[in-house]
Design an enzyme around this catalytic site. Structure first.
Site, PDB file in Angstrom:
ATOM      1  N   ASP A  90      28.018  32.085  39.581  1.00 29.20           N
ATOM      2  CA  ASP A  90      28.672  31.856  38.747  1.00 29.20           C
ATOM      3  C   ASP A  90      29.497  31.048  38.802  1.00 29.20           C
ATOM      4  O   ASP A  90      29.570  29.872  37.348  1.00 29.20           O
ATOM      5  CB  ASP A  90      29.689  33.244  38.897  1.00 29.20           C
ATOM      6  CG  ASP A  90      29.950  34.276  39.476  1.00 29.20           C
ATOM      7  OD1 ASP A  90      29.290  34.413  38.221  1.00 29.20           O
ATOM      8  OD2 ASP A  90      29.826  34.769  40.253  1.00 29.20           O
TER       9      ASP A  90
ATOM     10  N   HIS B 266      32.324  38.720  42.982  1.00 26.24           N
ATOM     11  CA  HIS B 266      30.890  38.778  41.936  1.00 26.24           C
ATOM     12  C   HIS B 266      30.773  39.372  40.705  1.00 26.24           C
ATOM     13  O   HIS B 266      29.664  40.531  41.153  1.00 26.24           O
ATOM     14  CB  HIS B 266      29.688  38.448  42.570  1.00 26.24           C
ATOM     15  CG  HIS B 266      28.695  38.595  41.793  1.00 26.24           C
ATOM     16  ND1 HIS B 266      27.869  37.259  40.956  1.00 26.24           N
ATOM     17  CD2 HIS B 266      27.551  38.558  41.681  1.00 26.24           C
ATOM     18  CE1 HIS B 266      26.860  37.178  40.380  1.00 26.24           C
ATOM     19  NE2 HIS B 266      26.945  38.201  40.740  1.00 26.24           N
TER      20      HIS B 266
END
Length: 332
Positions: free
Chosen positions: A159, A187
């Site tokens: 990410d 996440h």
């Protein structure tokens, strides 16, 4: 040449493993003078494919690679390992309830935590990749009480890399010119990709705050954040398969920085066990801005959090609390 380190990859016959193993064995992560022994764990039906992966690793003729151990047994896979990359997890299948997914993964990561506790070195560094990564990491750590909780982390570097890339594309610079972005939280699609403290070095050599370089708050709030949050789903929609190449790259980045340290002028994002920093409940595995040195990590302190950011940070924390509670319920 130093003594070999033993590195375990679970789910090693899968797509991420296939994209990851060459970089591990070639010295791209632990250094060009660090010999390595790979422990590859997968389920019994995948052992044939795992054998093919071993053939390919041999055929790469890599001088640092001393041995490849393929197994479906945790007693073999976790024995005396220095690093564990826990990729294998139960994927969510069509029609599967979230609680069923959590229950299946609790069984996997409870067992692997116990195996770490019993067989791995007490200094082992553990990176959980399999989703839901934060909660799987928490379960794993809880079931390995003899290993310090700071030795466990989960992958939010993918990410982080996505966020850097989006900013670089927007401003028209290369990704190495973007520093100090942060992924807060889970996440998942609730994560908060944050550029409020980030810096960008422009092509003329001038360094600016990311907000000043972008000059488009609407893009940050209504394009950048959703793109990063939903990038994994977009890749699945396009490829019909989940992220593999980019996930493998992020795993390498995460481990290399943990091993060798982060640059003085930058930080990374890692899911770690919260110590209460930034008001995040102690004990949650939550992604923070992290600096690494001497193979230990620390949370970057003192970043200003406004009300808008606090709301996003709280929402992703609430999701993690619910996941944790559901996971603990599944162990009863």
């Amino acid at each position: 040449m130093s003594e070999p380190i033993r590195v375990l990859v679970t789910g090693a016959a899968g797509q991420i493993g296939y994209s990851l193993l060459y970089s591990l064995a070639n010295g791209d992560v632990f250094g060009k003078d660090q010999a390595i022994i790979l422990h590859l764990l997968d389920i019994t039906p995948a052992l044939g494919a795992l054998g093919g992966v071993k053939f390919e690793l041999e055929d790469c003729s890599l001088p640092l690679l001393r041995d490849v151990v393929c197994t479906d047994q945790e007693t073999v896979a976790f024995k005396d390992i220095d690093v564990a990359v826990l990729v294998g997890a139960m994927p969510r299948r069509e029609g599967m309830e979230r609680k069923d997914l959590l229950a299946a993964n609790v069984r996997i990561f409870k067992s692997q935590g116990a195996a770490l506790d019993q067989y791995a070195k007490k200094t082992v560094k553990v990176l959980v990749v399999g989703n839901p990564a934060n909660t799987n990491c928490l379960i794993c750590s809880k079931n390995a009480p003899s290993i310090p909780s700071e030795n466990f982390s989960c992958l939010t570097r993918l990410d982080h890399n996505r966020a850097k890339a989006q900013v670089a594309l927007k401003v028209g610079v290369t990704t190495d010119k973007v520093r100090q972005v942060t992924i807060w939280g889970n996440h998942s699609s609730t994560q908060f990709p944050d550029v409020r403290h980030a810096k960008v070095t422009l092509n003329n050599g001038e360094t600016k705050q990311a907000y000043d370089a972008i000059q488009d708050e609407n893009w940050i709030k209504n394009s950048f954040i959703p793109v990063v949050q939903k990038r994994g789903a977009a890749i699945i929609a396009a490829r019909k398969l989940s992220s593999a190449m980019s996930a493998a790259k992020a795993i390498c980045d995460h481990l290399r920085d943990w091993w060798f340290g982060t640059p003085n002028d930058d930080w990374v994002s890692m899911g770690v066990v919260s110590d209460g920093s930034y008001g995040i409940e102690k004990g949650l595995v939550y992604s923070f801005p992290i600096k690494c040195q001497n193979r230990t990590w620390s949370i970057v302190q003192g970043l200003e959090i406004n009300d808008w950011a606090r709301d996003l940070m709280t929402k992703t924390a609430q999701e993690l609390i619910q996941e944790r509670d559901d996971a603990f319920d599944a162990t009863k």
